[in-house]
Scaffold this motif. Structure first.
Motif, PDB file in Angstrom:
ATOM      1  N   THR A 101      15.330  13.716  -1.278  1.00 27.84           N
ATOM      2  CA  THR A 101      14.565  14.008  -0.061  1.00 27.84           C
ATOM      3  C   THR A 101      13.087  13.729  -0.274  1.00 27.84           C
ATOM      4  OG1 THR A 101      16.167  15.737   0.468  1.00 27.84           O
ATOM      5  CG2 THR A 101      14.093  15.753   1.682  1.00 27.84           C
ATOM      6  N   LEU A 102      12.581  14.112  -1.452  1.00 29.51           N
ATOM      7  CA  LEU A 102      11.184  13.816  -1.774  1.00 29.51           C
ATOM      8  C   LEU A 102      10.912  12.316  -1.737  1.00 29.51           C
ATOM      9  CD1 LEU A 102      10.350  16.243  -4.741  1.00 29.51           C
ATOM     10  CD2 LEU A 102       9.182  16.149  -2.531  1.00 29.51           C
ATOM     11  N   ALA A 103      11.824  11.548  -2.347  1.00 33.76           N
ATOM     12  CA  ALA A 103      11.662  10.090  -2.396  1.00 33.76           C
ATOM     13  C   ALA A 103      11.723   9.484  -0.998  1.00 33.76           C
ATOM     14  CB  ALA A 103      12.735   9.476  -3.290  1.00 33.76           C
ATOM     15  N   GLN A 104      12.651   9.973  -0.170  1.00 34.63           N
ATOM     16  CA  GLN A 104      12.766   9.453   1.196  1.00 34.63           C
ATOM     17  C   GLN A 104      11.515   9.776   2.006  1.00 34.63           C
ATOM     18  OE1 GLN A 104      16.389  11.275   2.542  1.00 34.63           O
ATOM     19  NE2 GLN A 104      17.711   9.753   1.577  1.00 34.63           N
ATOM     20  N   THR A 105      10.993  10.994   1.822  1.00 35.59           N
ATOM     21  CA  THR A 105       9.766  11.377   2.526  1.00 35.59           C
ATOM     22  C   THR A 105       8.589  10.523   2.071  1.00 35.59           C
ATOM     23  OG1 THR A 105      10.572  13.654   2.669  1.00 35.59           O
ATOM     24  CG2 THR A 105       8.214  13.300   3.029  1.00 35.59           C
ATOM     25  N   PHE A 106       8.507  10.294   0.763  1.00 35.63           N
ATOM     26  CA  PHE A 106       7.435   9.450   0.233  1.00 35.63           C
ATOM     27  C   PHE A 106       7.529   8.033   0.788  1.00 35.63           C
ATOM     28  CE2 PHE A 106       6.198   6.306  -3.008  1.00 35.63           C
ATOM     29  CZ  PHE A 106       4.850   6.598  -3.096  1.00 35.63           C
ATOM     30  N   ARG A 107       8.734   7.477   0.797  1.00 37.37           N
ATOM     31  CA  ARG A 107       8.903   6.110   1.285  1.00 37.37           C
ATOM     32  C   ARG A 107       8.558   6.004   2.764  1.00 37.37           C
ATOM     33  NH1 ARG A 107      14.586   2.773   1.920  1.00 37.37           N
ATOM     34  NH2 ARG A 107      13.652   0.787   2.522  1.00 37.37           N
ATOM     35  N   ARG A 108       8.984   7.004   3.523  1.00 35.27           N
ATOM     36  CA  ARG A 108       8.788   6.953   4.968  1.00 35.27           C
ATOM     37  C   ARG A 108       7.336   7.201   5.365  1.00 35.27           C
ATOM     38  NH1 ARG A 108      12.548  10.074   5.914  1.00 35.27           N
ATOM     39  NH2 ARG A 108      11.394  12.046   6.004  1.00 35.27           N
ATOM     40  N   ASN A 109       6.658   8.140   4.680  1.00 35.99           N
ATOM     41  CA  ASN A 109       5.335   8.578   5.132  1.00 35.99           C
ATOM     42  C   ASN A 109       4.167   8.129   4.259  1.00 35.99           C
ATOM     43  OD1 ASN A 109       6.731  10.003   7.143  1.00 35.99           O
ATOM     44  ND2 ASN A 109       6.871  11.842   5.885  1.00 35.99           N
ATOM     45  N   LYS A 110       4.429   7.844   2.968  1.00 34.36           N
ATOM     46  CA  LYS A 110       3.300   7.655   2.069  1.00 34.36           C
ATOM     47  C   LYS A 110       3.323   6.375   1.239  1.00 34.36           C
ATOM     48  CE  LYS A 110       2.162  12.556   1.455  1.00 34.36           C
ATOM     49  NZ  LYS A 110       1.884  13.619   0.458  1.00 34.36           N
ATOM     50  N   LEU A 111       4.400   5.615   1.294  1.00 29.85           N
ATOM     51  CA  LEU A 111       4.494   4.433   0.426  1.00 29.85           C
ATOM     52  C   LEU A 111       3.323   3.487   0.660  1.00 29.85           C
ATOM     53  CD1 LEU A 111       6.250   2.929  -1.683  1.00 29.85           C
ATOM     54  CD2 LEU A 111       7.356   1.760   0.214  1.00 29.85           C
ATOM     55  N   THR A 112       3.083   3.153   1.914  1.00 26.62           N
ATOM     56  CA  THR A 112       2.007   2.214   2.237  1.00 26.62           C
ATOM     57  C   THR A 112       0.638   2.842   2.018  1.00 26.62           C
ATOM     58  OG1 THR A 112       3.424   1.134   3.883  1.00 26.62           O
ATOM     59  CG2 THR A 112       1.055   0.725   4.029  1.00 26.62           C
ATOM     60  N   SER A 113       0.487   4.110   2.438  1.00 25.38           N
ATOM     61  CA  SER A 113      -0.828   4.754   2.309  1.00 25.38           C
ATOM     62  C   SER A 113      -1.213   4.960   0.848  1.00 25.38           C
ATOM     63  CB  SER A 113      -0.821   6.094   3.048  1.00 25.38           C
ATOM     64  OG  SER A 113       0.130   6.983   2.488  1.00 25.38           O
ATOM     65  N   GLU A 114      -0.235   5.279  -0.009  1.00 25.82           N
ATOM     66  CA  GLU A 114      -0.541   5.433  -1.431  1.00 25.82           C
ATOM     67  C   GLU A 114      -0.959   4.105  -2.051  1.00 25.82           C
ATOM     68  OE1 GLU A 114      -0.156   8.431  -3.691  1.00 25.82           O
ATOM     69  OE2 GLU A 114      -0.674   9.102  -1.679  1.00 25.82           O
ATOM     70  N   ARG A 115      -0.309   3.024  -1.633  1.00 25.28           N
ATOM     71  CA  ARG A 115      -0.692   1.703  -2.150  1.00 25.28           C
ATOM     72  C   ARG A 115      -2.109   1.352  -1.729  1.00 25.28           C
ATOM     73  NH1 ARG A 115       3.453  -1.986  -0.253  1.00 25.28           N
ATOM     74  NH2 ARG A 115       4.630  -1.436  -2.121  1.00 25.28           N
ATOM     75  N   LEU A 116      -2.429   1.649  -0.465  1.00 27.88           N
ATOM     76  CA  LEU A 116      -3.787   1.363   0.013  1.00 27.88           C
ATOM     77  C   LEU A 116      -4.800   2.258  -0.687  1.00 27.88           C
ATOM     78  CD1 LEU A 116      -3.097   0.958   3.842  1.00 27.88           C
ATOM     79  CD2 LEU A 116      -3.596  -0.844   2.194  1.00 27.88           C
ATOM     80  N   LYS A 117      -4.418   3.510  -0.958  1.00 25.24           N
ATOM     81  CA  LYS A 117      -5.334   4.450  -1.605  1.00 25.24           C
ATOM     82  C   LYS A 117      -5.734   3.975  -2.994  1.00 25.24           C
ATOM     83  CE  LYS A 117      -3.704   8.484  -2.935  1.00 25.24           C
ATOM     84  NZ  LYS A 117      -3.120   9.834  -2.802  1.00 25.24           N
ATOM     85  N   PHE A 118      -4.785   3.386  -3.696  1.00 24.74           N
ATOM     86  CA  PHE A 118      -5.057   2.914  -5.060  1.00 24.74           C
ATOM     87  C   PHE A 118      -5.207   1.396  -5.136  1.00 24.74           C
ATOM     88  CE2 PHE A 118      -2.883   6.991  -5.879  1.00 24.74           C
ATOM     89  CZ  PHE A 118      -3.800   7.582  -6.731  1.00 24.74           C
ATOM     90  N   GLN A 119      -5.437   0.744  -3.975  1.00 21.77           N
ATOM     91  CA  GLN A 119      -5.499  -0.712  -3.962  1.00 21.77           C
ATOM     92  C   GLN A 119      -6.584  -1.255  -4.882  1.00 21.77           C
ATOM     93  OE1 GLN A 119      -3.194  -2.452  -1.766  1.00 21.77           O
ATOM     94  NE2 GLN A 119      -3.694  -3.984  -3.294  1.00 21.77           N
TER      95      GLN A 119
END
Length: 540
Positions: free
Chosen positions: A171-189
């Protein structure tokens, strides 16, 4: 105090013992359990045992030794139970992780599970993780994804949210993929873009770790002789763990993990646990990447297959049309010569026949019918020529003005007017000038066929990178069904007769990828629309 006094201490009722509480009633019926679980740790028992030792009783040293050994064994058992509980949770976690990794062929899902497992408290509990993947085409190790907080406030907020929701790993992984995958990549771009290392740079600590296929704990990174100071300052931590991802002796990528917020030391146990974890992750990433490339190749093969099928169908159509063209051309040429002789003699006789001669009407009829047959033959020959257009860039204004000049005599004869206003801002059209001008000419002539005193409006406008030419006659009334019927060769309508006109225009324009739209307005009038391309199509 004697031994009987000690025994009485362990034989008291629940109300008399401070260590027996509600819920411990079953201990009252098992003296053995009561002694082992409660009495041996009781302060009163320990006091009595000390008094017993001081009494000089011969059994006092034995009882003290047994009690001490029991306490030692109990502590070891408790440590072992705690260790087994921890390992059970770890095995359960790895089983859950392995189930997800083994069943998924989606690269984003695999990466989400892997990075969540590294940073989740229920997983390996690291604060931050960076994933680098090997680009075999460019032969580089490149930053791809990251997860973790930037500061303590963000960390506390994230950890509180996870604690409140009590989600499992999936569930954690699904939530991360759905809500934060792109934003985390941009945050650490900023960091990911700079984590690019050529694989042939064997002196770089990450390349060496990848080649060694063994994890490496980097400590005192800012002063480490083998660590590039730029990397240490980029990560902003003094201690981090490098975990190579190897699948079947192939380099897949690398994980960089650290505790940038809590600064908890990374232990040997952390390193070994993560090393066990990297094997299924590397395999899952490689499998997902292969599946992704397979899908791309499959799409290309499917597209190529569709193009091949279209080409085959086009070849078959062209062969059929070429056969039709040869037949029609042969028939037209066979008819044309005698028809020209008939028409020529008729026109010659007409010139020498006075207006008062009663035979003049018959001769005029022969001349008119011969001219009509010549027009039909021209259309048939044009149909044969329409199979292979020759395209180039042309001025749309010149195209329309040339077409209007070609039908000027017909316009004058019918008493009609054709209006067109040049637009010099139009781009050049990529067309076969001869065929498209024939079509525009035919559409104008078609609009005034059988009509008199009508006004035809021709417009050219740029629409979405193309040129749309519209030919409108508001006084020409015809049903939509009859207009569409005219797109079929040799169709016959009540208002517009028969012939190849519109059908031939449609065929010519389709060969050039130009749509022809014919509309009959409910309020009266007809509108023809053709859209000319302005760019040369890319070769297939």
């Amino acid at each position: 105090m004697d031994w009987e006094c000690c025994w009485n201490r362990v034989s008291v009722a629940m109300g008399e013992c401070p260590n027996i509480h509600a819920g411990d009633e079953d201990l009252l019926f098992s003296q053995r359990r009561r002694i082992l679980e409660k009495c041996c740790d009781c302060d009163r028992f320990k006091h009595d045992l000390a008094c017993f030792r001081e009494s000089g009783h011969p059994l006092a040293p034995v009882i003290s030794l047994v009690h001490s050994e029991y306490q030692h064994q109990k502590t070891q058992i408790q440590s072992l139970v705690s260790f087994l509980d921890s390992k059970t949770l770890q095995v359960r976690f790895l089983h859950e992780l392995g189930s997800v990794l083994q069943s998924s062929v989606d690269l984003d899902e695999v990466l989400s599970v892997a990075l969540t497992a590294i940073t989740a408290g229920k997983g390996f509990g690291m604060n931050r993780a960076f994933l680098l993947l090997v680009d075999r085409e460019s032969s580089i190790l490149k930053g791809h994804q990251a997860i973790g907080p930037l500061n303590s406030e963000e960390a506390n907020s994230t950890w509180d949210e996870i604690s409140r929701n009590d989600m499992d790993l999936q569930t954690l992984a699904q939530t991360f993929r759905r809500n934060k995958l792109t934003s985390e990549r941009l945050k650490f771009q900023y960091i990911l873009d700079r984590l690019t290392i050529p694989l042939d740079d064997t002196g770089h600590i990450m390349v060496r770790t990848l080649d060694s296929k063994a994890p490496l704990l980097v400590e005192n990174a800012f002063n480490h002789p083998e660590v590039d100071p730029a990397i240490a300052h980029l990560l902003g931590v003094d201690t981090f763990l490098l975990m190579p991802l190897i699948s079947r002796n192939r380099r897949v990528g690398m994980i960089i993990a650290d505790n940038c917020i809590t600064h908890r030391p990374i232990t040997e146990g952390d390193m070994r646990s993560l090393e066990t974890f990297t094997f299924p992750v590397a395999f899952a990433i490689e499998r997902a990447s292969l599946y992704e490339r397979l899908q791309v190749e499959l799409s290309r093969v499917t597209e190529a297959s569709n193009k091949l099928r279209d080409q085959q169908e086009l070849i078959v159509r062209m062969e059929k049309m070429a056969l039709v063209g040869r037949i029609t051309s042969s028939i037209a040429h066979s008819i044309r010569n005698p028809l020209m002789i008939i028409g020529g003699f008729a026109r010659s006789i007409l010139k020498s026949t006075p207006e008062s001669d009663p035979k003049r009407d018959f001769i005029e009829s022969i001349v008119g019918e011969a001219r009509q047959l010549e027009g039909v033959l021209d259309e048939i020959l044009n149909y044969s020529d329409s199979l292979y257009p020759t395209k180039d860039f042309w001025d749309a204004n010149q195209l329309i003005e040339t077409s209007i000049r070609d039908v000027h005599d017909l316009l004058v004869e019918k008493g009609c007017e054709c209006r067109f206003e040049r637009r010099d801002s139009l781009p050049l059209a990529y067309i076969d000038f001869k065929q498209v001008s024939y079509c525009v000419r035919t559409l104008i002539a078609n609009d005034i066929d059988g009509q008199a005193g009508e006004t035809i409006t021709v417009q050219a406008n740029e629409v979405e990178g193309a040129i749309r030419i519209t030919i409108e006659n508001k006084g020409h009334n015809i049903a939509q069904e009859e207009l569409e019927a005219l797109l079929t060769p040799f169709a016959i309508t009540h208002d517009m007769g028969s012939g190849l006109g519109l059908a031939l225009c449609k065929t010519m324009l389709e060969k050039q990828g130009i749509p022809l739209v014919v509309l009959a307005s409910p309020d009266g009038g007809t509108t023809y629309s053709i859209t000319l391309p302005t760019r040369k199509e890319e070769p297939s």
